[in-house]
Enzyme design. Structure first.
Site, mmCIF file in Angstrom:
data_model
loop_
_atom_site.group_PDB
_atom_site.id
_atom_site.type_symbol
_atom_site.label_atom_id
_atom_site.label_comp_id
_atom_site.label_asym_id
_atom_site.label_seq_id
_atom_site.Cartn_x
_atom_site.Cartn_y
_atom_site.Cartn_z
ATOM 1 N N SER A 1 -8.681 1.483 6.094
ATOM 2 C CA SER A 1 -7.301 1.706 5.666
ATOM 3 C C SER A 1 -6.582 2.582 6.686
ATOM 4 O O SER A 1 -6.995 3.731 6.922
ATOM 5 C CB SER A 1 -7.272 2.386 4.299
ATOM 6 O OG SER A 1 -5.956 2.836 4.007
ATOM 7 N N HIS B 1 -6.563 -2.788 6.587
ATOM 8 C CA HIS B 1 -6.014 -2.593 5.248
ATOM 9 C C HIS B 1 -4.768 -1.730 5.353
ATOM 10 O O HIS B 1 -4.794 -0.643 5.935
ATOM 11 C CB HIS B 1 -7.053 -1.942 4.335
ATOM 12 C CG HIS B 1 -6.665 -1.939 2.894
ATOM 13 N ND1 HIS B 1 -6.752 -3.057 2.090
ATOM 14 C CD2 HIS B 1 -6.170 -0.952 2.105
ATOM 15 C CE1 HIS B 1 -6.344 -2.762 0.872
ATOM 16 N NE2 HIS B 1 -5.972 -1.492 0.849
ATOM 17 N N ASP C 1 -1.876 0.123 3.360
ATOM 18 C CA ASP C 1 -1.466 0.667 2.066
ATOM 19 C C ASP C 1 0.018 1.017 2.046
ATOM 20 O O ASP C 1 0.483 1.829 2.849
ATOM 21 C CB ASP C 1 -2.272 1.930 1.753
ATOM 22 C CG ASP C 1 -3.694 1.612 1.331
ATOM 23 O OD1 ASP C 1 -3.864 0.773 0.425
ATOM 24 O OD2 ASP C 1 -4.626 2.193 1.899
ATOM 25 N N MET D 1 3.027 2.554 -0.222
ATOM 26 C CA MET D 1 3.361 3.354 -1.398
ATOM 27 C C MET D 1 4.844 3.720 -1.367
ATOM 28 O O MET D 1 5.399 3.980 -0.297
ATOM 29 C CB MET D 1 2.509 4.630 -1.432
ATOM 30 C CG MET D 1 1.020 4.377 -1.354
ATOM 31 S SD MET D 1 0.079 5.919 -1.433
ATOM 32 C CE MET D 1 -1.562 5.328 -1.008
ATOM 33 N N HIS E 1 -1.668 -3.974 0.720
ATOM 34 C CA HIS E 1 -1.804 -3.561 -0.684
ATOM 35 C C HIS E 1 -0.507 -2.879 -1.096
ATOM 36 O O HIS E 1 -0.218 -1.765 -0.656
ATOM 37 C CB HIS E 1 -3.012 -2.619 -0.800
ATOM 38 C CG HIS E 1 -3.166 -1.984 -2.136
ATOM 39 N ND1 HIS E 1 -3.963 -0.872 -2.349
ATOM 40 C CD2 HIS E 1 -2.622 -2.276 -3.353
ATOM 41 C CE1 HIS E 1 -3.896 -0.527 -3.615
ATOM 42 N NE2 HIS E 1 -3.094 -1.355 -4.249
ATOM 43 N N MET F 1 1.667 -0.916 -3.430
ATOM 44 C CA MET F 1 1.749 0.010 -4.561
ATOM 45 C C MET F 1 3.216 0.372 -4.725
ATOM 46 O O MET F 1 3.637 1.517 -4.495
ATOM 47 C CB MET F 1 0.878 1.247 -4.290
ATOM 48 C CG MET F 1 -0.606 0.951 -4.363
ATOM 49 S SD MET F 1 -1.642 2.241 -3.637
ATOM 50 C CE MET F 1 -1.672 1.712 -1.918
ATOM 51 N N MET G 1 -9.664 -0.837 -7.847
ATOM 52 C CA MET G 1 -9.455 0.534 -7.389
ATOM 53 C C MET G 1 -10.525 1.430 -8.010
ATOM 54 O O MET G 1 -10.670 1.478 -9.235
ATOM 55 C CB MET G 1 -8.070 1.027 -7.787
ATOM 56 C CG MET G 1 -6.909 0.287 -7.122
ATOM 57 S SD MET G 1 -6.919 0.423 -5.324
ATOM 58 C CE MET G 1 -6.690 2.200 -5.115
ATOM 59 N N GLY H 1 -2.663 6.425 -4.757
ATOM 60 C CA GLY H 1 -1.627 7.378 -4.376
ATOM 61 C C GLY H 1 -2.006 8.281 -3.232
ATOM 62 O O GLY H 1 -1.154 8.687 -2.448
ATOM 63 N N GLY I 1 -5.323 9.341 -0.237
ATOM 64 C CA GLY I 1 -6.622 9.093 0.358
ATOM 65 C C GLY I 1 -7.571 10.245 0.077
ATOM 66 O O GLY I 1 -7.182 11.315 -0.381
ATOM 67 N N GLY I 2 -8.859 10.015 0.361
ATOM 68 C CA GLY I 2 -9.845 11.076 0.277
ATOM 69 C C GLY I 2 -10.361 11.416 -1.104
ATOM 70 O O GLY I 2 -11.029 12.437 -1.277
ATOM 71 N N ASP J 1 -11.674 -0.379 -3.328
ATOM 72 C CA ASP J 1 -10.886 0.592 -2.560
ATOM 73 C C ASP J 1 -10.936 1.949 -3.254
ATOM 74 O O ASP J 1 -10.529 2.073 -4.401
ATOM 75 C CB ASP J 1 -9.435 0.102 -2.459
ATOM 76 C CG ASP J 1 -8.560 1.009 -1.601
ATOM 77 O OD1 ASP J 1 -9.031 2.045 -1.117
ATOM 78 O OD2 ASP J 1 -7.372 0.659 -1.416
ATOM 79 N N GLY J 2 -11.446 2.957 -2.532
ATOM 80 C CA GLY J 2 -11.432 4.319 -3.057
ATOM 81 C C GLY J 2 -12.789 4.983 -3.056
ATOM 82 O O GLY J 2 -13.681 4.572 -3.798
ATOM 83 N N GLY J 3 -12.985 5.968 -2.199
ATOM 84 C CA GLY J 3 -14.228 6.719 -2.204
ATOM 85 C C GLY J 3 -15.426 5.976 -1.655
ATOM 86 O O GLY J 3 -16.568 6.370 -1.882
ATOM 87 N N GLY K 1 -11.043 4.567 4.111
ATOM 88 C CA GLY K 1 -10.035 5.238 4.927
ATOM 89 C C GLY K 1 -10.601 6.463 5.610
ATOM 90 O O GLY K 1 -11.038 6.416 6.763
#
Length: 225
Positions: free
Chosen positions: A7, A32, A34, A36, A65, A67, A136, A141, A143-144, A174-176, A196
């Site tokens: 990402s 990817h 993102d 927002m 993606h 959002m 998700m 909203g 990263g990290g 996506d996420g973690g 990411g």
């Protein structure tokens, strides 16, 4: 086949083109992207102009993606900017089937995104029209964030639906996502992995393309599945 999709939200934006070239040369598969809007999610990131700027740098898939809410207005702009896949959240669309149709009319593949608390029942009516389902494993909203374990159950449920459909639909997470959990996530059914900070935060000046070590480590874990 497993796909690694860094990402760019976590990349160094002062040298974004170089970051994208390096991460792909390091062995990543997909970019990817993102988006927002500080409305659907409490953050503001990048738009079609950035997508258009990076499109000439690579022939790799750009996975957008969205959002954003409402979502339909911005879809043609990203298609024109060079997106290959456009995914959106069902909560951001008044008419989910119509939004999927709009994405396909613009020549892109369509994905539907599920937040941790979004029910999978939306798939009852549109799975056969999708090219990608994105789960998700954090609340969107920022990263990290840490991986939410319940996402594994959701992946398993979606994998069963996809396999039963007989269609070639990607299952993205996506996420973690990081080296120490990517194999477990793959065993739950994911085939496409967005990462990411786990990738861009692990760059090494000693690597030929800066991210060779981290991408190779993820690949090594996926081989174990």
């Amino acid at each position: 086949m497993y796909r690694i999709a860094p990402s760019i939200l976590s990349a160094n934006f002062a040298k974004l083109g170089e970051e994208i070239t390096n991460v792909l040369d390091s062995g990543a598969d997909i970019i990817h992207f993102d988006v927002m809007d500080n409305h659907y999610v409490p953050n503001l990131t990048i738009g079609p102009l950035v997508c258009e700027a990076i499109r000439p740098l690579t022939k790799a898939i750009i996975d957008v993606h969205l959002m954003v809410e409402p979502v339909d207005r911005i879809i043609p702009d990203f298609a024109k900017a060079g997106a290959n896949i456009i995914s959106f959240h069902p909560e951001a669309s008044r008419h989910i089937d119509r939004t999927i149709g709009l994405i396909k009319e613009q020549g892109c593949k369509a994905g539907l995104v599920f937040n941790p608390a979004t029910p999978l029942s939306y798939l009852d009516h549109v799975l056969d029209k999708l090219d990608l389902v994105l789960i998700m494993s954090v609340n969107p909203g920022f990263g990290g964030q840490a991986f939410i374990p319940e996402a594994l159950n959701k992946l398993q449920a979606v994998r069963k639906r996809i396999d039963a459909s007989g269609k070639d639909i990607w299952l993205e997470i996506d996420g973690g996502v990081k080296v120490d959990n990517i194999a477990e996530i793959a065993r739950a059914g994911a085939d496409t992995f967005v990462a990411g900070s786990a990738i861009y935060g692990a760059g090494k000046d000693s690597d030929p393309h800066r991210y060779d070590t981290i991408v190779s480590a993820m690949r090594a874990e996926l081989v174990k599945v």
